[in-house]
Design a protein around this motif. Structure first.
Motif, PDB file in Angstrom:
ATOM      1  N   ARG A  57       0.831  -1.196   0.000  1.00  0.00           N
ATOM      2  CA  ARG A  57       0.000   0.000   0.000  1.00  0.00           C
ATOM      3  C   ARG A  57       0.869   1.251   0.000  1.00  0.00           C
ATOM      4  O   ARG A  57       1.923   1.290   0.624  1.00  0.00           O
ATOM      5  N   ALA A  58       0.417   2.287  -0.729  1.00  0.00           N
ATOM      6  CA  ALA A  58       1.054   3.606  -0.689  1.00  0.00           C
ATOM      7  C   ALA A  58       2.428   3.632  -1.318  1.00  0.00           C
ATOM      8  O   ALA A  58       3.237   4.488  -1.025  1.00  0.00           O
ATOM      9  N   THR A  59       2.722   2.656  -2.214  1.00  0.00           N
ATOM     10  CA  THR A  59       3.989   2.707  -2.929  1.00  0.00           C
ATOM     11  C   THR A  59       3.723   3.225  -4.345  1.00  0.00           C
ATOM     12  O   THR A  59       2.580   3.343  -4.778  1.00  0.00           O
ATOM     13  N   THR A  60       4.808   3.499  -5.059  1.00  0.00           N
ATOM     14  CA  THR A  60       4.648   3.915  -6.447  1.00  0.00           C
ATOM     15  C   THR A  60       4.036   2.777  -7.261  1.00  0.00           C
ATOM     16  O   THR A  60       3.292   3.017  -8.204  1.00  0.00           O
ATOM     17  N   MET A  61       4.341   1.512  -6.870  1.00  0.00           N
ATOM     18  CA  MET A  61       3.775   0.358  -7.576  1.00  0.00           C
ATOM     19  C   MET A  61       2.263   0.323  -7.418  1.00  0.00           C
ATOM     20  O   MET A  61       1.533  -0.014  -8.357  1.00  0.00           O
ATOM     21  N   ASP A  62       1.792   0.667  -6.226  1.00  0.00           N
ATOM     22  CA  ASP A  62       0.351   0.710  -5.946  1.00  0.00           C
ATOM     23  C   ASP A  62      -0.342   1.661  -6.930  1.00  0.00           C
ATOM     24  O   ASP A  62      -1.334   1.316  -7.570  1.00  0.00           O
ATOM     25  N   LYS A 115       6.680   8.732 -14.867  1.00  0.00           N
ATOM     26  CA  LYS A 115       5.345   9.244 -14.536  1.00  0.00           C
ATOM     27  C   LYS A 115       4.850   8.628 -13.225  1.00  0.00           C
ATOM     28  O   LYS A 115       4.169   9.276 -12.441  1.00  0.00           O
ATOM     29  N   TRP A 116       5.169   7.354 -13.020  1.00  0.00           N
ATOM     30  CA  TRP A 116       4.723   6.698 -11.783  1.00  0.00           C
ATOM     31  C   TRP A 116       5.879   6.483 -10.797  1.00  0.00           C
ATOM     32  O   TRP A 116       5.702   6.586  -9.613  1.00  0.00           O
ATOM     33  N   PHE A 117       7.028   6.142 -11.347  1.00  0.00           N
ATOM     34  CA  PHE A 117       8.099   5.711 -10.453  1.00  0.00           C
ATOM     35  C   PHE A 117       9.092   6.819 -10.117  1.00  0.00           C
ATOM     36  O   PHE A 117      10.033   6.589  -9.364  1.00  0.00           O
ATOM     37  N   GLY A 118       8.852   8.015 -10.690  1.00  0.00           N
ATOM     38  CA  GLY A 118       9.724   9.136 -10.349  1.00  0.00           C
ATOM     39  C   GLY A 118      11.125   8.945 -10.878  1.00  0.00           C
ATOM     40  O   GLY A 118      11.365   8.158 -11.796  1.00  0.00           O
ATOM     41  N   ASP A 119      12.058   9.643 -10.276  1.00  0.00           N
ATOM     42  CA  ASP A 119      13.437   9.638 -10.764  1.00  0.00           C
ATOM     43  C   ASP A 119      14.356   8.985  -9.765  1.00  0.00           C
ATOM     44  O   ASP A 119      15.396   9.533  -9.409  1.00  0.00           O
TER      45      ASP A 119
END
Lengths: 255, 225
Positions: free
Chosen positions: A137-142, A206-210
């Protein structure tokens, strides 16, 4: 009046001192995301993130205390001043930047799906319809799964370890997590040989940032600068390389 | 403070409210079905009947609901024979494990309420029933159960409220109940106060509905006096 201005002067002065350099830092860590962070049988936390935290503190000559905190509440706890920084493989994303600030990245690892050997995988919402996907929960994967596969049955867990348990119990078809975390937390463990990575490495900014950075409160810009300088220094003097080699056989800093 | 988050994500909360409602309602109904015979037989004179009932009630009242849920959810997955049997079809679902744990738990607590009110039946009424020549079964059906129901209401309404609040742990095994919804919203917006306050309001609505309904029910019996 004199007293007041004196008080002001003292306040400004003490504020300046505080703003100049952090000598004691409390750092929030997770303790449930091997090999980055895990809790040993005796209750101490170890892992890549922990070693990095200690190396950075040594570099900054700061006295650091590690505070263990569940992932769910780690950002609220930072904002509530339970600690001053988070070193927990937290990806730098736009959504998070609305609430908190980040240092430069200190590592960048792609996320991947894992499933029973021979499981088919297609990155389309139609294919994923009704498939059970476990994620922390609350991860970039989520967010990635929620946005891309809304027809899947998404099961959200407090920690990645719980998701692995349910994958092994065949309650889940897929689990998504950082690839290095899956290698260490599932594939290398007992019974892990039944599972394999499926699909490509995922690192769409876009989802996983840098990459993952050190999270701090927005107003503590000086602390971010201090961390940035320390990250550069441990990358330059080989400390980073040494820590990396302890856990991984590939470059976790990324290009 | 930004409550627009809750309004934007109301769908999560509505789904959560629905999940909590049906999960708790079904557990309570099934639990009651267990509790009535168990509570009656707990007063039985036969030790062979009383002993297994005692074990059941002792276990489920003696350990936390969360631990019971973990045993059923994570524990069940450990046994290969279970995973290979037809039962796994149900046990692999988180909702089934939660329903089973909640049902057995509330069944044990409610059985104790049933046992208590039956054991404290006024002697005079039972003697009067005997004097009328009623059989044991007739006395139970006509005198003991109606009278006990009346006296069990306040204690049972409490059990329902405990169950509603206890169900908050369902979120730990991936079920998105009211608390689960609050966790998702909190995780997304990092706004714990707003997220959990909204959950608290929903639980309060549920609880007050129950309290209100039981007040009306109790009133009906008072008029008869």
């Amino acid at each position: 009046m004199k007293k007041l201005s004196l008080l002001m002067a003292v306040l400004v002065l003490s504020f300046n001192v505080a703003a100049k350099e952090w000598k004691t830092i409390r750092i929030g860590v997770e303790g449930a995301y091997p090999p980055f962070s895990k809790t040993e049988a005796d209750g101490t936390v170890t892992g890549f993130d922990i070693d990095i935290a200690n190396a950075l503190c040594a570099q900054m000559q700061a006295k650091c205390t590690l505070v263990k905190q569940d992932w769910d509440g780690i950002i609220p706890a930072l904002m509530a001043r339970k600690f001053d920084a988070i070193i927990a493989t937290m990806d730098i994303t736009e959504a998070r930047k609305k609430k908190i600030a980040f240092s430069d990245k200190y590592q960048h690892i792609p996320a991947r799906f894992v499933a029973l050997k021979g499981t088919e995988y297609q990155a389309t919402n139609a294919f994923m319809k009704g498939k059970k996907i476990g994620v922390q929960r609350a991860t970039t994967m989520d967010l990635y799964i929620s946005d891309n596969f809304p027809s899947a049955k998404i099961k959200r867990y407090g920690s990645a370890d719980e998701a692995y348990l349910d994958l092994k119990a065949t309650r889940l078809d897929y689990v998504m997590a950082d690839s290095a975390a899956i290698s260490d937390g599932l594939l290398a463990k007992d019974g892990g040989d039944k599972f394999e990575f499926v699909g490509p490495k995922l690192n769409d900014p876009k989802w996983f940032g840098d990459g993952a950075g050190i999270a701090i409160r927005k107003q503590d810009k000086d602390l971010a600068k201090q961390f940035n300088a320390a990250i550069k220094a441990i990358r330059a003097d080989g400390t980073y390389q040494k820590i990396q080699d302890k856990y991984f056989d590939f470059d976790v800093y990324g290009g | 403070m930004d409550f627009s988050i809750i309004i934007n994500e109301y769908q999560f909360y509505l789904d959560g409210l629905w999940t909590t409602t049906w999960l708790v309602t079904l557990s309570l109904l099934l639990g009651l079905l267990i509790a009535i015979p168990v509570g009656i037989f707990q007063n039985s004179e036969n030790r062979l009947i009383r002993f297994p009932i005692w074990v059941y009630m002792y276990f489920f009242r003696g350990s936390p609901l969360l631990v019971q849920l973990f045993i059923i959810y994570y524990g069940a997955a450990q046994f290969d024979w279970l995973r290979e049997s037809w039962m796994w079809y149900y046990f692999q679902e988180a909702w089934f494990c939660a329903l089973l744990a909640f049902t057995l738990n509330t069944g044990a607590y409610t059985a104790e309420i049933v046992r208590g009110v039956i054991a404290t039946m006024p002697e005079g009424e039972l003697e009067a029933a005997k004097a009328y020549g009623m059989s044991k079964w007739q006395t139970l059906r006509r005198i003991t159960l109606p009278n006990s129901l009346r006296r069990a209401l306040p204690a049972y309404s409490n059990e329902i409220i405990f169950m509603i609040h206890g169900s908050a742990i369902a979120g730990i095994v991936t079920i998105v109940d009211i608390t689960g919804a609050a966790r998702v919203v909190n995780a997304r917006y990092y706004a714990p106060f707003e997220a959990y306050f909204a959950a608290a309001l929903l639980y309060m609505c549920l609880t007050f509905t129950v309290i209100f309904a039981f007040k009306q029910w109790e009133k009906r019996y008072q008029i008869e006096k």
